[in-house]
Design an enzyme around this catalytic site. Structure first.
Site, short mmCIF file in Angstrom:
data_model
loop_
_atom_site.label_atom_id
_atom_site.label_comp_id
_atom_site.label_asym_id
_atom_site.label_seq_id
_atom_site.Cartn_x
_atom_site.Cartn_y
_atom_site.Cartn_z
N GLY A 9 5.64 -2.89 -11.27
CA GLY A 9 5.88 -3.91 -10.23
C GLY A 9 6.42 -5.18 -10.89
O GLY A 9 6.55 -5.26 -12.12
N PHE A 10 6.71 -6.14 -10.07
CA PHE A 10 7.36 -7.37 -10.55
C PHE A 10 6.51 -8.12 -11.60
O PHE A 10 6.92 -8.29 -12.76
CB PHE A 10 7.64 -8.25 -9.31
CG PHE A 10 8.04 -9.65 -9.60
CD1 PHE A 10 8.90 -9.96 -10.64
CD2 PHE A 10 7.58 -10.69 -8.79
CE1 PHE A 10 9.29 -11.27 -10.89
CE2 PHE A 10 7.96 -12.00 -9.02
CZ PHE A 10 8.81 -12.30 -10.08
N ILE A 11 5.31 -8.53 -11.22
CA ILE A 11 4.52 -9.35 -12.15
C ILE A 11 3.98 -8.48 -13.30
O ILE A 11 3.99 -8.88 -14.46
CB ILE A 11 3.36 -10.06 -11.42
CG1 ILE A 11 3.91 -10.91 -10.26
CG2 ILE A 11 2.56 -10.94 -12.37
CD1 ILE A 11 2.85 -11.54 -9.35
N TYR A 154 -3.60 -8.15 4.74
CA TYR A 154 -3.37 -8.37 3.31
C TYR A 154 -4.35 -9.43 2.78
O TYR A 154 -5.02 -9.22 1.77
CB TYR A 154 -1.92 -8.83 3.09
CG TYR A 154 -1.62 -9.27 1.68
CD1 TYR A 154 -1.63 -8.35 0.63
CD2 TYR A 154 -1.32 -10.60 1.38
CE1 TYR A 154 -1.36 -8.75 -0.67
CE2 TYR A 154 -1.05 -11.01 0.09
CZ TYR A 154 -1.07 -10.07 -0.93
OH TYR A 154 -0.80 -10.48 -2.22
N LYS A 158 -7.48 -8.95 -0.01
CA LYS A 158 -7.60 -9.71 -1.27
C LYS A 158 -8.95 -10.45 -1.33
O LYS A 158 -9.59 -10.49 -2.37
CB LYS A 158 -6.43 -10.70 -1.39
CG LYS A 158 -5.09 -10.03 -1.64
CD LYS A 158 -5.06 -9.38 -3.01
CE LYS A 158 -3.77 -8.66 -3.29
NZ LYS A 158 -3.76 -7.92 -4.55
N1 NAD Z 1 4.58 -11.73 -6.01
C1 NAD Z 1 3.83 -12.67 -5.42
O1 NAD Z 1 4.32 -13.72 -5.01
C2 NAD Z 1 2.35 -12.46 -5.27
C3 NAD Z 1 1.60 -13.49 -4.66
C4 NAD Z 1 0.23 -13.32 -4.50
C5 NAD Z 1 -0.38 -12.18 -4.96
N2 NAD Z 1 0.36 -11.19 -5.53
C6 NAD Z 1 -0.33 -9.98 -5.98
O2 NAD Z 1 0.00 -9.72 -7.32
C7 NAD Z 1 0.07 -8.31 -7.55
C8 NAD Z 1 1.43 -7.95 -8.12
O3 NAD Z 1 2.42 -8.37 -7.18
P1 NAD Z 1 3.95 -8.00 -7.36
O4 NAD Z 1 4.72 -9.07 -6.69
O5 NAD Z 1 4.22 -7.64 -8.77
O6 NAD Z 1 4.02 -6.69 -6.44
P2 NAD Z 1 4.82 -5.33 -6.65
O7 NAD Z 1 4.83 -4.61 -5.36
O8 NAD Z 1 6.13 -5.60 -7.31
O9 NAD Z 1 3.90 -4.56 -7.69
C9 NAD Z 1 2.76 -3.83 -7.32
C10 NAD Z 1 2.79 -2.52 -8.10
O10 NAD Z 1 1.60 -1.83 -7.81
C11 NAD Z 1 1.91 -0.46 -7.68
N3 NAD Z 1 0.87 0.16 -6.84
C12 NAD Z 1 0.58 -0.12 -5.55
N4 NAD Z 1 -0.41 0.67 -5.10
C13 NAD Z 1 -0.75 1.46 -6.15
C14 NAD Z 1 -1.68 2.52 -6.32
N5 NAD Z 1 -2.46 2.90 -5.31
N6 NAD Z 1 -1.76 3.12 -7.53
C15 NAD Z 1 -0.96 2.74 -8.56
N7 NAD Z 1 -0.04 1.77 -8.45
C16 NAD Z 1 0.07 1.14 -7.27
C17 NAD Z 1 3.28 -0.42 -7.02
O11 NAD Z 1 3.96 0.80 -7.25
C18 NAD Z 1 3.96 -1.62 -7.68
O12 NAD Z 1 4.70 -1.22 -8.83
C19 NAD Z 1 -0.23 -7.64 -6.22
O13 NAD Z 1 -1.58 -7.29 -6.19
C20 NAD Z 1 0.06 -8.74 -5.20
O14 NAD Z 1 -0.70 -8.58 -4.04
C21 NAD Z 1 1.72 -11.31 -5.69
#
Ligand code: NAD
Length: 327
Positions: A9-11, A154, A158
């Protein structure tokens, strides 16, 4: 051994990259399910080239998760589990709440179990600014002042994951930090989020949908700053919640005008009604992260957007094809 869930995923990608750059051994976990699958594959290829040990597994499938982790045959303890896997996106959660509860709550419980079973020292949970909901007064959000009525499935998932993590920390020796991220953006970002979509649409002369009047504000935070905070938070004792945000909210209109300056093209804005699950503003009070983690976000909106635009331009051919498919 360090575990990063959601590494494709992104982060998770940026975090894993940084850990691998520091010569740390990383076990990445992801089930590769997000909408921009080509982008996930691209991220994973970069990480594999740097030596990540990768498990393609759904963290909600406890038996499979345990089996695959045991098969990796690593010895010793897990130092930190960075738990970033989950379903993100406020609006989508309204359409499929059950999926959000399953992935974000059950997935977190399973990872907490892994951390305790393998004598993990610390667990870092990706939470979200969404847990604050709509606040009446326009003031920065403080960690101990959450809305007890989350505004979306969502946000609820969380908040619940935070509470469960606190319980695990209370009943075991696991140190847990729950990090409330505020609108993270940057290179190789999510295609369902505004910034990369805006960049794609401006560069290609496509209209941009803005929900509401465009004066809603977000505390846009550059991904490198977030990763610095994530790594620092693994050092805390007990259970703590931290806001990780730039603490400088900007309106959607301001972001578009900054992108106009960087790209040198006028965005074509089309206004749509405000979505009920969207909040009017987010704004992090980061005093606690500054004082306990010595964390100071340092990337300005303009610099962060410039880096993101450059990444888009360097990867335009394949990243554009993702947007063409989902638009
Ligand atoms: N990007 C933001 O602005 C933001 C803000 C607040 C919170 N978050 C949280 O930070 C985390 C990362 O966010 P992101 O933007 O990188 O999201 P993203 O969707 O790019 O990454 C999430 C990753 O988790 C994997 N995933 C999801 N469900 C899964 C499962 N059951 N088993 C294995 N892998 C699984 C997905 O394939 C994906 O690669 C998330 O939990 C998100 O809720 C992100």
């Amino acid at each position: 051994m360090i575990i990063v869930t959601g590494c494709s995923g992104f982060i998770g990608f940026h975090l894993s990259n940084e850990l691998l750059n520091n010569n740390l051994s990383v076990l990445g976990i992801d089930n590769m399910i997000s909408s921009g699958n080509v982008l996930q594959n691209w991220r994973l290829e970069q990480l594999k080239a740097k030596g990540i040990n990768f498990l393609d597994v759904d963290i909600t499938n406890k038996a499979e998760l345990n089996k695959k982790i045991k098969e990796t045959n690593f010895s010793g303890v897990i130092s930190t589990v960075y738990h970033l896997a989950g379903l993100a996106g406020v609006r989508q959660s309204v359409l499929e709440p059950k999926n959000y509860y399953k992935n974000n709550i059950m997935g977190t419980i399973n990872m907490l179990n892994i951390a305790t079973e393998f004598s993990g020292e610390s667990f870092v949970l990706a939470s979200s600014s969404s847990v604050y909901g709509s606040q009446k007064k326009r003031i920065p959000f403080v960690e101990n002042e959450t809305s007890e009525i989350p505004q979306s499935p969502y946000a609820f998932s969380k908040l619940f994951a935070e509470k469960i993590s606190r319980d695990y920390s209370n009943i075991s020796s696991l140190n847990v930090s729950s990090l409330r991220f505020f609108t993270v953006y940057g290179p190789a970002g999510r295609v369902d989020m505004s910034i990369l979509k805006f960049i794609h649409n401006i560069i290609n002369d496509y209209p941009i949908n803005v929900f509401g009047n465009g004066f809603q504000e977000r505390d846009f935070t550059y991904v490198k700053d977030i990763c610095d905070g994530i790594i620092k938070s693994s050092q805390i004792d007990g259970f703590e919640i931290f806001n990780l945000g730039s603490s400088k909210p900007y309106s959607v209109i301001k972001v578009l005008s900054t992108l106009k300056e960087i790209i040198n093209k006028e965005p074509k804005i089309e206004y749509l009604p405000k979505h009920f699950a969207d909040v009017d503003y987010t704004w992090a009070n980061i005093d606690k992260a500054k004082s306990l983690l010595k964390w100071h976000p340092s990337t300005s909106l303009k610099d962060g957007l410039e880096k993101t635009v450059n990444w888009y331009k360097n990867n335009k051919n394949w990243i554009s094809s993702i947007f063409e498919k989902i638009n």
